[in-house]
Write an enzyme that holds these catalytic residues in place. Structure first.
Site, PDB file in Angstrom:
ATOM      1  N   SER A   1       0.800  -1.216   0.000  1.00 25.75           N
ATOM      2  CA  SER A   1       0.000   0.000   0.000  1.00 25.75           C
ATOM      3  C   SER A   1       0.840   1.277   0.000  1.00 25.75           C
ATOM      4  CB  SER A   1      -0.959   0.014   1.201  1.00 25.75           C
ATOM      5  OG  SER A   1      -0.241   0.137   2.408  1.00 25.75           O
TER       6      SER A   1
ATOM      7  N   LYS B   1       0.553   4.300   6.946  1.00 20.15           N
ATOM      8  CA  LYS B   1      -0.084   5.175   5.959  1.00 20.15           C
ATOM      9  C   LYS B   1       0.384   6.619   6.190  1.00 20.15           C
ATOM     10  CE  LYS B   1      -2.963   2.176   3.993  1.00 20.15           C
ATOM     11  NZ  LYS B   1      -2.324   0.980   4.588  1.00 20.15           N
TER      12      LYS B   1
END
Length: 213
Positions: A128, A165
């Site tokens: 990701s 993230k």
């Protein structure tokens, strides 16, 4: 000073770093949180072992009554800040980041290679954050902190899941942004959901090399 076990050396290093950064030694509760102990008794047992080995002196009745003895401090400084930084693999559900169940190994690493100095390494899983240069198997150097600023890459906990993230907050709304168009942002309403920031990325290790995150 008698020889310390790896865990005792980690705790002594934590005490020294806390004193350097905050001007005072940590409390028992802060040691419990940092190392993921199940109870204050575990922290107290390690402190008493350090005292028996001549590394520290404990002052009864004081929450921060930990004094590192000169010989122990000198030995720790001579060893450098590189010793025994924990590597976190898959985080056990519901457990603190530095709980024993989550630690894969301990690495010798000069913490001064990064600024600020990291508290642990996290093994990256998934793609990701690919476009930020963070790939599966990389070791992310992480500084423990419960807060983050917009744009920082963070290690965040949502329920029993831990994710890496980029952080973005506007009021009570947070978005955890991937760096890969194949993944969707994670949206959190802080008025309805709990989000825990475990730390922020301060660097990356890949194949024996170092880079800044």
């Amino acid at each position: 000073m008698d020889e310390l076990t790896p865990r005792q050396a980690e705790i002594l290093d934590f005490i020294l770093r806390h004193r350097a950064e905050h001007g005072a030694p940590p409390t028992r509760a802060e040691i419990v949180t940092a190392f993921g102990f199940r109870s204050p008794t575990a922290a107290e047992d390690h402190l008493r072992a350090l005292a028996r080995k001549g590394a520290i002196d404990l002052r009864a009745g004081a929450s921060r009554g930990i004094r590192v003895l000169a010989d122990a401090a000198n030995e720790a400084m001579q060893a450098g800040p590189q010793d025994r930084i924990p590597l976190i693999g898959r985080v056990a559900a519901g457990m603190p980041m530095l709980a024993t169940e989550s630690i894969e190994a301990h690495y010798k690493l000069d913490r001064q290679l990064f600024h600020p100095a990291p508290d642990f390494l996290l093994r990256v899983q998934g793609w990701s954050m690919r476009d930020a240069g963070i790939l599966p198997g990389d070791l992310l150097a992480v500084k423990r902190t419960p807060i983050a600023e917009n744009g920082q890459i963070v290690v965040a906990r949502l329920g029993e899941e831990v994710t890496v993230k980029r952080f973005e907050r506007h009021g009570s709304l947070v978005r955890l942004l991937p760096a890969n168009p194949d993944f969707a942002p994670i949206r959190i309403d802080l008025e309805r959901q709990e989000l825990v920031i475990e730390g922020r990325a301060v660097g990356l290790i890949r194949d024996g090399g170092f880079s800044l995150a």
